[in-house]
Design an enzyme around this catalytic site. Sequence first.
Site, PDB file in Angstrom:
ATOM      1  N   HIS A   1       1.858   4.615  -2.848  1.00 34.10           N
ATOM      2  CA  HIS A   1       2.013   6.063  -2.641  1.00 34.10           C
ATOM      3  C   HIS A   1       3.398   6.514  -3.096  1.00 34.10           C
ATOM      4  O   HIS A   1       3.546   7.574  -3.724  1.00 34.10           O
ATOM      5  CB  HIS A   1       1.842   6.397  -1.151  1.00 34.10           C
ATOM      6  CG  HIS A   1       0.451   6.189  -0.627  1.00 34.10           C
ATOM      7  ND1 HIS A   1      -0.665   6.692  -1.259  1.00 34.10           N
ATOM      8  CD2 HIS A   1       0.004   5.553   0.489  1.00 34.10           C
ATOM      9  CE1 HIS A   1      -1.751   6.366  -0.556  1.00 34.10           C
ATOM     10  NE2 HIS A   1      -1.366   5.672   0.491  1.00 34.10           N
TER      11      HIS A   1
ATOM     12  N   HIS B   1       0.836  -1.205   0.000  1.00 30.54           N
ATOM     13  CA  HIS B   1       0.000   0.000   0.000  1.00 30.54           C
ATOM     14  C   HIS B   1       0.873   1.259   0.000  1.00 30.54           C
ATOM     15  O   HIS B   1       0.691   2.164  -0.831  1.00 30.54           O
ATOM     16  CB  HIS B   1      -0.910  -0.021   1.225  1.00 30.54           C
ATOM     17  CG  HIS B   1      -1.791   1.180   1.350  1.00 30.54           C
ATOM     18  ND1 HIS B   1      -3.076   1.199   0.865  1.00 30.54           N
ATOM     19  CD2 HIS B   1      -1.569   2.408   1.903  1.00 30.54           C
ATOM     20  CE1 HIS B   1      -3.607   2.394   1.099  1.00 30.54           C
ATOM     21  NE2 HIS B   1      -2.719   3.142   1.739  1.00 30.54           N
ATOM     22  N   GLU B   2       1.824   1.310   0.919  1.00 31.41           N
ATOM     23  CA  GLU B   2       2.682   2.487   1.018  1.00 31.41           C
ATOM     24  C   GLU B   2       3.581   2.627  -0.215  1.00 31.41           C
ATOM     25  O   GLU B   2       3.892   3.745  -0.631  1.00 31.41           O
ATOM     26  CB  GLU B   2       3.539   2.406   2.286  1.00 31.41           C
ATOM     27  CG  GLU B   2       2.744   2.396   3.583  1.00 31.41           C
ATOM     28  CD  GLU B   2       1.877   3.629   3.765  1.00 31.41           C
ATOM     29  OE1 GLU B   2       2.220   4.690   3.194  1.00 31.41           O
ATOM     30  OE2 GLU B   2       0.852   3.544   4.465  1.00 31.41           O
TER      31      GLU B   2
END
Length: 342
Positions: free
Chosen positions: A24, A20-21
């Site tokens: 980003h 997920h990170e």
Amino acid sequence: MTILFIILAILAFGCLVIVHEFGHFLAAKAAGVRVLEFWVGMGPAIAHHKFGETDFKLCILPFGGACVMDGEDTEDEAPGTLAGAPLGWRALILAAGALMNFLLGFLIVLVLVLPESTGTAPVIDSFVDGFPAQGETMLMEGDRILSIDGYRVLLVSDVSTALSLGGDSSYDIVVRRNGEKITLQNVTLEPAVYDGVERYGIDFSVVQMSVADKIQNAVYRSYNYARLVWISLEQLVTGKVGVNQLSGPVGVTDVLVQTAQSSMVSFFLLIAFISINLGVMNLLPLPALDGGRLLFVLIELIARRPVPRKYEGYIHFGGFAVLMLLMLYVTWQDIMRLIGAA
């Protein structure tokens, strides 16, 4: 052996957050936004190394991670900051984490589906002896079930899901029969014991799957995972399920361990479900979540000026505090359930 499964479950759960990170991170780099820190894990750093402008940290707790970008919660709109990025890029950066979770979930399902040569389609092949709801005004062999009480049926598993969501044993079922779409009203379906097994008494067609069929199957399964999350949220909001039934990292890890001990295929399917679950939850328009930050981007787009970062920061801080309290509560509930089951 159990300790190995526990380690595997913790690492798998941690990897979902890192993916997920990383979403980003990739979007930020593509937009020219400086990433100051990238954490693997949470808590105090036990090792770190700086590559370019980013300090990569390995932290002591295996859960979680973070992508710290320049200008996240400040008024600084200089080039290279998140606040200074164009609205479209900001929206993509904020949504990229969830998109990576969706992509990972889909890829896991696809990898597990590709080796399969056959599958089942929601087309009725036959009924067991004594099945009561068959006939021209009821179900017939060859019917392709399209929906049950408005719940769209894409896969055979959707049939049992739709039936479980019903309030009674009477259903409105839409089928495709001889090329025509037909609505069957008040079809009574109840599980009964057939040949010593409790089931509904419907056998579905087994079909050969091409590569295109397998990709479609993976798409449908991934979509269903997201749909199940929305159904769960609806049940939570309407009070059909209570907050005390939620699970945090402890409960999720326990379920992962139990699943891994019984079947590794089921374990990875559960990982895919959790990954898609994380994606959906992070896009909810709630403070402190990516969806909450996207909401402020939308407000800025409509109002043509941003909400002052200071006030946006206050709102996200409040949402984060509430989220942490909720996490503490569900973690306590998880621990109590584990103690009770011990």
